[in-house]
Design a protein around this motif. Structure first.
Motif, mmCIF file in Angstrom:
data_model
loop_
_atom_site.group_PDB
_atom_site.id
_atom_site.type_symbol
_atom_site.label_atom_id
_atom_site.label_comp_id
_atom_site.label_asym_id
_atom_site.label_seq_id
_atom_site.Cartn_x
_atom_site.Cartn_y
_atom_site.Cartn_z
ATOM 1 N N GLY A 199 12.763 -81.922 -9.495
ATOM 2 C CA GLY A 199 13.925 -82.560 -10.099
ATOM 3 C C GLY A 199 15.213 -82.158 -9.429
ATOM 4 O O GLY A 199 15.233 -81.502 -8.390
ATOM 5 N N GLY A 200 16.345 -82.527 -10.050
ATOM 6 C CA GLY A 200 17.655 -82.351 -9.448
ATOM 7 C C GLY A 200 18.045 -80.929 -9.153
ATOM 8 O O GLY A 200 18.475 -80.613 -8.047
ATOM 9 N N GLU A 201 17.881 -80.019 -10.090
ATOM 10 C CA GLU A 201 18.435 -78.686 -9.889
ATOM 11 C C GLU A 201 17.673 -77.870 -8.871
ATOM 12 O O GLU A 201 18.153 -76.849 -8.407
ATOM 13 C CB GLU A 201 18.518 -77.933 -11.215
ATOM 14 N N THR A 202 16.493 -78.322 -8.481
ATOM 15 C CA THR A 202 15.748 -77.574 -7.478
ATOM 16 C C THR A 202 16.354 -77.737 -6.097
ATOM 17 O O THR A 202 15.975 -77.037 -5.178
ATOM 18 C CB THR A 202 14.277 -78.047 -7.436
ATOM 19 N N ASN A 203 17.270 -78.650 -5.933
ATOM 20 C CA ASN A 203 17.817 -78.894 -4.607
ATOM 21 C C ASN A 203 19.311 -79.178 -4.681
ATOM 22 O O ASN A 203 19.780 -80.203 -4.227
ATOM 23 C CB ASN A 203 17.089 -80.074 -3.948
ATOM 24 N N ARG A 204 20.074 -78.272 -5.307
ATOM 25 C CA ARG A 204 21.514 -78.415 -5.384
ATOM 26 C C ARG A 204 22.156 -77.031 -5.337
ATOM 27 O O ARG A 204 21.688 -76.091 -5.961
ATOM 28 C CB ARG A 204 21.937 -79.137 -6.670
ATOM 29 N N GLN A 205 23.234 -76.931 -4.581
ATOM 30 C CA GLN A 205 23.991 -75.688 -4.511
ATOM 31 C C GLN A 205 25.466 -76.051 -4.346
ATOM 32 O O GLN A 205 25.838 -76.737 -3.401
ATOM 33 C CB GLN A 205 23.531 -74.825 -3.332
ATOM 34 N N ILE A 206 26.285 -75.593 -5.277
ATOM 35 C CA ILE A 206 27.710 -75.904 -5.225
ATOM 36 C C ILE A 206 28.411 -74.954 -4.254
ATOM 37 O O ILE A 206 28.188 -73.745 -4.278
ATOM 38 C CB ILE A 206 28.337 -75.783 -6.626
ATOM 39 N N ILE A 207 29.243 -75.539 -3.396
ATOM 40 C CA ILE A 207 30.014 -74.736 -2.453
ATOM 41 C C ILE A 207 31.500 -75.015 -2.648
ATOM 42 O O ILE A 207 31.884 -76.035 -3.235
ATOM 43 C CB ILE A 207 29.615 -75.035 -0.991
ATOM 44 N N GLY A 208 32.334 -74.127 -2.152
ATOM 45 C CA GLY A 208 33.771 -74.277 -2.307
ATOM 46 C C GLY A 208 34.367 -75.262 -1.324
ATOM 47 O O GLY A 208 33.751 -75.631 -0.317
ATOM 48 N N TYR A 209 35.600 -75.664 -1.611
ATOM 49 C CA TYR A 209 36.302 -76.637 -0.775
ATOM 50 C C TYR A 209 36.413 -76.147 0.661
ATOM 51 O O TYR A 209 36.269 -76.925 1.606
ATOM 52 C CB TYR A 209 37.697 -76.895 -1.374
ATOM 53 N N GLU A 210 36.641 -74.861 0.832
ATOM 54 C CA GLU A 210 36.838 -74.303 2.171
ATOM 55 C C GLU A 210 35.570 -74.380 3.024
ATOM 56 O O GLU A 210 35.634 -74.352 4.255
ATOM 57 C CB GLU A 210 37.293 -72.840 2.076
ATOM 58 N N ALA A 229 15.923 -96.067 -11.212
ATOM 59 C CA ALA A 229 15.930 -95.029 -10.179
ATOM 60 C C ALA A 229 16.921 -93.925 -10.534
ATOM 61 O O ALA A 229 16.637 -92.738 -10.354
ATOM 62 C CB ALA A 229 16.272 -95.652 -8.821
ATOM 63 N N ASP A 230 18.093 -94.306 -11.048
ATOM 64 C CA ASP A 230 19.103 -93.309 -11.426
ATOM 65 C C ASP A 230 18.587 -92.405 -12.542
ATOM 66 O O ASP A 230 18.776 -91.188 -12.515
ATOM 67 C CB ASP A 230 20.391 -93.998 -11.866
ATOM 68 N N GLN A 231 17.953 -93.001 -13.525
ATOM 69 C CA GLN A 231 17.439 -92.210 -14.644
ATOM 70 C C GLN A 231 16.342 -91.263 -14.185
ATOM 71 O O GLN A 231 16.282 -90.112 -14.628
ATOM 72 C CB GLN A 231 16.905 -93.152 -15.730
ATOM 73 N N LEU A 232 15.491 -91.735 -13.280
ATOM 74 C CA LEU A 232 14.421 -90.882 -12.786
ATOM 75 C C LEU A 232 14.989 -89.714 -11.989
ATOM 76 O O LEU A 232 14.480 -88.592 -12.053
ATOM 77 C CB LEU A 232 13.467 -91.702 -11.920
ATOM 78 N N GLN A 233 16.082 -89.942 -11.264
ATOM 79 C CA GLN A 233 16.704 -88.877 -10.489
ATOM 80 C C GLN A 233 17.292 -87.805 -11.392
ATOM 81 O O GLN A 233 17.315 -86.625 -11.029
ATOM 82 C CB GLN A 233 17.805 -89.462 -9.594
ATOM 83 N N GLN A 234 17.740 -88.189 -12.571
ATOM 84 C CA GLN A 234 18.344 -87.210 -13.475
ATOM 85 C C GLN A 234 17.293 -86.328 -14.136
ATOM 86 O O GLN A 234 17.613 -85.250 -14.634
ATOM 87 C CB GLN A 234 19.172 -87.923 -14.561
ATOM 88 N N GLY A 235 16.044 -86.764 -14.113
ATOM 89 C CA GLY A 235 14.961 -85.903 -14.582
ATOM 90 C C GLY A 235 14.761 -85.914 -16.084
ATOM 91 O O GLY A 235 15.311 -86.728 -16.816
ATOM 92 N N GLY A 236 13.920 -84.992 -16.538
ATOM 93 C CA GLY A 236 13.633 -84.873 -17.959
ATOM 94 C C GLY A 236 12.402 -85.635 -18.410
ATOM 95 O O GLY A 236 12.143 -85.730 -19.612
ATOM 96 N N TYR A 237 11.600 -86.160 -17.478
ATOM 97 C CA TYR A 237 10.431 -86.949 -17.845
ATOM 98 C C TYR A 237 9.136 -86.176 -17.580
ATOM 99 O O TYR A 237 9.030 -85.411 -16.622
ATOM 100 C CB TYR A 237 10.383 -88.252 -17.050
ATOM 101 N N SER A 238 8.156 -86.421 -18.436
ATOM 102 C CA SER A 238 6.789 -85.945 -18.200
ATOM 103 C C SER A 238 5.975 -87.167 -17.795
ATOM 104 O O SER A 238 5.840 -88.122 -18.571
ATOM 105 C CB SER A 238 6.213 -85.314 -19.468
ATOM 106 N N ILE A 239 5.451 -87.146 -16.584
ATOM 107 C CA ILE A 239 4.805 -88.324 -16.003
ATOM 108 C C ILE A 239 3.322 -88.034 -15.820
ATOM 109 O O ILE A 239 2.934 -87.170 -15.015
ATOM 110 C CB ILE A 239 5.471 -88.691 -14.657
ATOM 111 N N THR A 295 6.720 -89.636 -20.948
ATOM 112 C CA THR A 295 7.390 -89.170 -22.157
ATOM 113 C C THR A 295 8.672 -88.438 -21.772
ATOM 114 O O THR A 295 8.856 -88.022 -20.629
ATOM 115 C CB THR A 295 6.493 -88.215 -22.969
ATOM 116 N N SER A 296 9.553 -88.300 -22.760
ATOM 117 C CA SER A 296 10.781 -87.520 -22.581
ATOM 118 C C SER A 296 11.061 -86.812 -23.892
ATOM 119 O O SER A 296 10.260 -86.864 -24.835
ATOM 120 C CB SER A 296 11.944 -88.436 -22.192
#
Length: 904
Positions: free
Chosen positions: A181-192, A417-427, A665-666
Motif C-alpha cells: 500500500g501507500g505508506e510502504t513507499n513514501r518518505q517526506i523530505i524538506g524543501y531544501e 484506481a484512486d481508491q485502490l491506491q489509497q488502500g484499506g482493502y482486503s482482496i 472487503t474494507s
C-alpha cells in the motif's frame, strides 16, 4: 311633463358645478374628505376640512335638486367612484360615478411580488429595486458562507497524508499473500532537499503563476463546476496549491460537490497563510508518481534508484511528466489497468513527448537557459519498475492481475484506481498457492534442463515462457506464470498478447464449422449465408501440400497483388496421396494446415472470428480476418484468454469470463462479491462442444500432443507453432482444469522501442521448437501436480452431430506427374522450390529432424513468390498492411508483448 322629468331649478352662483363645489366645502374641491367619528355617510364627507356641518356651511339646509342630485350627493358621501375592477364605479362595481375611492388603503406587503397594481405579465416582472436587492442579498450570502467556510476549515497536515493504508491480498485458501500500500513507499523530505530543477519543471508544466497566484484558479473552478453541473466527470482545480490540498486530504477522496467546495476554502486559506515553499514541498511529497510511489523521494528511487536531491534536470522533467498520470506516462506500461492504451510502447511515446515539451516550456518561462536545454538530448534511462521484494517471484504478477481486474471492472466492483491506491482493502483472490508454485516449478525445471544462455547465447538468450490455468466451471484463474521474477521482468507473459497462437486456433475453426456450417457454392451469396450445412468431424477435405485456396464459391482466392495463395503443410507434407482426402478429425490430429484453411474459407472467416470471441477471446487481440491464414493462428491472445477459451469446450459450451478476485472487503464491510455478477453463457451447444473436445482428445491420444498425456485421465488439447518459429504453444484441458503454455524469444529490455520476436531455430539444442516439445512438457509436469489428489473425471461421450461434407467427392484416380512429385516431400528443396521460396529462414525439410511427425512449421509460397503460407501456426511471413500497421493484430514481426492487458 311628469314630475320626475321636470328639470330642477339651477342653483345660483354658477350652476351645477358651483353647487357641487359648495357642497364639498370651501377647499376640498372634488377630493373626498376623511370619515368622521360616527362613520355615518354624512359625517364621512360633510364635515369637510374645517369642521363644517353636513351640508356645507354650519347649520345650512340641504339644497334642493331632486332625486338626481340626491343620488349624486349620496355617491359623494359614500366615497365617490372607486378605481378598480370591483369598486362602485369599476367594471364590476354597481356605480359609474367619477369620484375617487376613499375606502381603507391597501395593506403594504414586505415583498411586493407579484406586483400589486400591475396586470398580466407586468405583475410578474420584478422591478429594478427588487433585482438589485436580490443580487446584493445573493452576494452577501456567498460572502457569509465563504467567511464561515474559511473559518471552519484548517490547513492540511502533510505528515498525516503519509499514513495511507495497506491493501492485503489473500490466496484462495484465505491465507495472506502480500500486504502492499501507500505508506510502504513514501518518505517526506524538506524543501531544501528538492532540487530546483524539479520545482521549475512542475511549475512550467502545471502552474506557471504559482509563485504569484493566490492559490486558486477561478477559471479552473468554473470549468469544474460547469462540468459537474451538467453531469460530467468531477474535476479539481489546476493550481499546485489545489492539487496539494487534494493529495493531502486522504480522509476524504469522494468525488462530490461538497468536497470540492471544501477544498476550495482550504486552498484559499492555504494560499493566504502558508509559505509557497511549504506548499511546493507538500505537493511534491504527497503526489502519486506511479509504481506505488508517493512523494518525490520514493519516485526518485522507483524510477532512477537515487535520492531526490541527486536528480538532474532531465530526470526532473520526466517525473513532472509522470505527474499527469502514471498509468499513461510510465514507460514500462500499465496493461493491467488499460490494455488498449497503456502499453509500454504508447506510454513511452507519450512520456517522451511531454518530457520534451516541459523542457521547452522551462526555456520559455525563463527557468532554464537555451544552452542548458541544448545539452539534454536523450530521454533519461529508467530502471525496472519493481523494487518491492515482497512482490518478487510470481506474487507481483498476481497482484497486478487482481488490481487490473478490480480497476477494469469499476462499474461492477465499485473500486476506482484512486481508491485502490489509497488502500484499506482486503482482496481475496482466486489464486491457488499450490498450483501457482507447481506451474512455476514446471517452467523452471524445463528452463534449467534445456535453456543455456552461456552455452548457446545466439539461440537461448531471451527465451521466455507464459502460462495460465483456469477452472472451466467458474472461470476462476487458479494459477499463472508471468515470467522469471516480477521484480526483474515486468511484462506479465500470462496476460499480454503478442505471441501468435498458431494451430491452437484451428479449434475455433472446427467449432465455427459445426455451429454455423459451411456455405453452398451453388447458392447465391445471400442465400448461402442463410442455408448452411453444419459439418461433422468426419467431413472430408484436401490434405494436399501447396493447395490452392478457394473462396466458398469455388473461385481461387488471390491476394492484394492478384497472386494465388498456395497453402503449405508442415514439412511440405501432403497427406493421403494420391487422393489427398483427409477428414477433419485426422487433419486436426496431424495438424494439416491446408484442410483447415479451406474449411475456414467455406465457413467464412467472419464466423471463425465470432467463434473465437464466443469462446472468450478478446476481439482486440485478433488479427485481420481478411486473409486465409487467419484460420491457423495469426492472432495473439494471452495465455489467460486461451486457457479460458478452451475451458469453454471443457464445460460443454458454457463460457465463463476469466476472473481473479472473489471478494473485497474494507472497514465498511463487504465491497464486492464476484458471485453476484457471475454469469455463464451457453455459447456452443453441448453437442458441438463435446464433439470438439472429442477431436482434440485424439490429438493428445495419438497426434502431435502425445507429450501432454496424463496417467489415467482424459486430456484434450492442441499444439501450435508459428511461421519463423517465433512462438510455440500447447493448450489443453481436463474436465476440471484448462491450461495454456506459451514459449517465445524476445529481448527482455522493456525500455527498447522496437522489440521483436526472435526465431527459435536451435533453441534448447533442438533444430526447431514445437508446441509438442517444451510447452507440452511444461503442461504435463504442471497438470500432474495440479490435479494430484483430485478425482478422475472423463469427458462426456459426444452425440453424433452434423453432416459429412465431402469437399471433393470425385478425386482423380490417376494423379498427375506434379502431384506425384509433391506427394513425396524431398529432404531438401528442389530447384523449382528454391525459385519460389523467398524466405531466408530454414525450410521445414532442413530443420525438422527428430520431430518430422510432429513438425509444425513451414512456410507456404504462392506462385508469385511474395506471400508465404503458414506453418502449424499459420503466420504470413510477409505481413499484410493491416497486420504490420496495427500492433493489436500481433504480427510476428511487430513489437510483441505490449498489446496485452487484463486477461488480453
Amino acid at each position: 311633463m311628469s314630475e320626475h322629468r321636470r328639470k330642477p331649478p339651477q342653483p345660483q352662483g354658477g350652476g351645477r358645478a358651483a353647487a357641487r363645489r359648495g357642497q364639498s366645502g370651501p377647499s376640498s374641491g372634488r377630493r373626498a374628505a376623511p370619515r368622521g367619528a360616527t362613520e355615518s355617510p354624512s359625517d364621512s364627507y360633510g364635515s369637510g376640512s374645517y369642521g363644517l356641518g353636513p351640508y356645507g356651511a354650519e347649520g345650512e339646509e340641504r339644497p334642493s335638486g331632486g332625486r338626481a342630485e340626491s343620488r349624486r350627493a349620496s355617491q359623494r358621501s359614500t366615497g365617490g367612484r372607486r378605481r378598480g375592477p370591483n369598486g362602485p364605479s369599476g367594471p364590476n362595481g354597481p356605480g359609474r360615478g367619477r369620484g375617487r375611492a376613499a375606502g381603507p388603503p391597501p395593506k403594504k406587503r414586505f415583498i411586493d411580488y407579484p406586483r400589486a397594481g400591475k396586470y398580466g405579465a407586468a405583475r410578474w416582472m420584478p422591478s429594478w429595486r427588487q433585482v438589485t436587492g436580490l443580487f446584493i442579498g445573493f452576494v452577501g450570502s456567498l460572502v457569509a458562507v465563504a467567511g464561515i467556510g474559511y473559518a471552519l476549515v484548517g490547513v492540511p497536515d502533510v505528515a498525516k497524508a503519509a499514513n495511507a493504508q495497506n491493501n492485503v491480498y489473500y490466496w484462495a485458501d484465505g491465507s495472506q499473500m502480500v500486504a502492499t500500500g501507500g505508506e510502504t513507499n513514501r518518505q517526506i523530505i524538506g524543501y531544501e532537499q528538492i532540487p530546483p530543477a524539479m520545482r521549475y519543471a512542475v511549475m512550467s508544466a502545471e502552474n506557471k503563476t504559482f509563485e504569484t497566484d493566490s492559490g486558486v484558479d477561478p477559471m479552473g473552478i468554473a470549468r469544474a463546476l460547469f462540468n459537474m453541473a451538467k453531469g460530467g466527470q468531477t474535476q479539481g482545480g489546476s493550481t499546485i496549491t489545489q492539487q496539494y490540498v487534494k493529495n493531502a486530504r486522504l480522509d476524504d477522496q469522494s468525488q462530490t460537490l461538497t468536497r470540492k467546495f471544501k477544498e476550495l476554502f482550504i486552498s484559499i486559506k492555504v494560499g493566504t497563510n502558508v509559505d509557497k515553499r511549504e506548499i511546493m514541498a507538500g505537493y511534491l511529497n504527497t503526489a502519486y508518481y506511479g509504481r506505488d510511489s508517493y512523494g518525490i523521494e520514493a519516485a526518485a528511487r522507483a524510477y532512477f534508484n537515487k535520492k531526490a536531491k541527486d536528480l538532474d534536470a532531465s530526470q526532473c522533467a520526466f517525473l513532472a511528466a509522470v505527474l499527469k498520470g502514471a498509468t499513461y506516462y510510465d514507460p514500462a506500461g500499465a496493461e493491467s489497468v488499460d490494455p488498449a492504451n497503456a502499453t509500454a510502447k504508447k506510454n513511452r511515446k507519450r512520456a517522451e513527448e511531454r518530457w520534451e515539451w516541459i523542457l521547452n516550456e522551462e526555456v520559455k518561462d525563463g527557468r532554464m537557459t537555451a544552452v542548458d536545454r541544448a545539452k539534454i538530448t536523450t530521454f533519461p534511462k529508467i530502471q525496472n519498475p519493481r523494487s518491492n521484494t515482497a512482490l518478487s517471484g510470481q506474487v507481483g504478477y498476481l497482484v497486478d492481475l487482481a488490481k487490473g481486474y478490480l480497476i477494469n471492472n469499476t462499474d461492477k466492483t465499485g473500486i476506482t484506481a484512486d481508491q485502490l491506491q489509497q488502500g484499506g482493502y482486503s482482496i481475496y483472490t482466486t489464486f491457488d498457492k499450490k498450483k501457482v508454485q507447481a506451474l512455476e516449478k514446471a517452467v523452471t525445471k524445463v528452463q534449467k534442463a534445456n535453456i543455456d544462455e552461456k552455452k548457446r547465447p545466439d539461440t537461448d538468450k531471451y527465451v521466455q515462457f507464459g502460462g495460465a490455468s483456469v477452472d472451466p466451471t467458474t472461470g476462476a484463474i487458479k494459477a499463472s506464470y508471468g515470467g522469471v521474477d516480477a521484480t526483474k521482468h515486468f511484462t506479465n507473459n500470462a496476460d499480454t498478447t503478442g505471441a501468435q497462437v498458431g494451430s491452437t486456433f484451428k479449434t475455433f475453426v472446427l467449432a465455427a464449422a459445426m455451429k454455423w456450417g459451411v456455405r453452398d457454392p451453388e447458392l447465391g451469396a445471400t442465400q448461402a449465408q442463410d442455408e448452411r450445412t453444419q459439418v461433422s468431424p468426419d467431413s472430408i477435405y484436401s490434405g494436399k501440400n501447396k493447395l490452392k485456396i478457394e473462396n466458398y464459391d469455388n473461385t481461387i482466392w488471390k491476394d492484394k497483388d492478384d497472386k494465388e495463395w498456395l497453402q503449405r503443410n508442415d514439412g511440405d507434407e501432403s497427406y493421403n496421396a494420391p487422393s489427398y482426402r483427409i477428414d477433419l478429425r485426422e487433419a486436426m490430429r496431424v495438424s494439416a494446415n491446408s484442410a483447415y484453411v479451406q474449411l475456414g474459407m467455406d465457413v467464412g472467416l467472419d464466423k471463425v472470428r465470432e467463434s473465437a470471441t464466443d469462446a472468450g477471446i478478446l476481439d482486440s487481440s485478433l488479427a485481420s480476418a481478411d486473409f486465409p491464414s487467419f484460420s491457423i493462428g495469426t492472432s495473439s491472445p494471452s495465455a489467460i484468454r486461451m486457457a479460458g477459451a478452451y475451458a469453454t469446450f471443457a464445460a460443454s459450451g458454457k463460457q465463463n469470463t476469466p476472473y481473479s478476485v472473489e471478494t473485497v472487503t474494507s472497514k465498511d464491510g463487504t465491497i464486492f462479491e464476484h458471485e453476484k455478477i457471475a454469469k455463464a453463457k451457453q455459447v456452443f451447444t453441448s453437442q458441438v462442444a463435446d464433439n470438439v473436445t472429442d477431436v482434440l482428445k485424439t490429438v493428445v491420444d495419438d497426434g502431435t500432443g502425445t507429450a501432454a498425456q496424463l496417467s489415467g485421465r482424459d486430456v484434450a488439447g492442441k499444439t501450435g507453432t508459428t511461421d519463423g518459429n517465433k512462438s510455440a504453444w500447447f493448450v489443453g484441458y481436463t474436465p476440471q482444469l484448462s491450461t495454456a503454455i506459451s514459449m517465445f524469444r524476445m529481448d527482455d529490455d522493456e525500455t527498447k522501442k522496437n522489440r521483436e520476436f526472435l526465431e527459435m531455430y536451435g533453441t534448447g539444442g533442438q533444430e526447431k521448437i514445437h508446441g509438442a516439445s517444451f510447452p507440452a512438457e511444461i503442461w504435463h509436469d504442471y497438470m500432474e501436480q495440479a490435479l494430484k489428489g483430485a478425482p478422475v473425471k472423463n469427458f462426456p461421450t459426444p452425440e453424433p452431430y452434423g453432416e459429412v461434407v465431402d469437399e471433393d467427392p470425385l478425386p482423380s484416380p490417376t494423379p498427375s506427374v506434379t502431384e506425384s512429385e509433391e506427394a513425396t516431400p524431398t529432404p531438401s528443396p528442389t530447384p523449382t522450390e528454391e525459385e519460389v521460396e523467398p524466405s531466408p529462414s530454414p525450410s521445414a525439410s532442413e530443420t525438422c529432424g527428430t520431430f518430422d511427425v510432429t513438425c509444425q512449421d513451414s512456410g507456404g509460397t504462392d506462385t508469385g513468390g511474395t506471400d508465404e503460407g503458414s506453418t502449424d501456426g499459420g503466420t504470413t511471413s510477409s505481413p499484410t498492411p493491416t497486420e504490420s500497421d496495427d500492433e493489436s493484430n500481433g504480427n510476428a514481426n511487430g513489437n510483441g508483448g505490449n498489446n496485452g492487458g487484463i486477461f488480453g
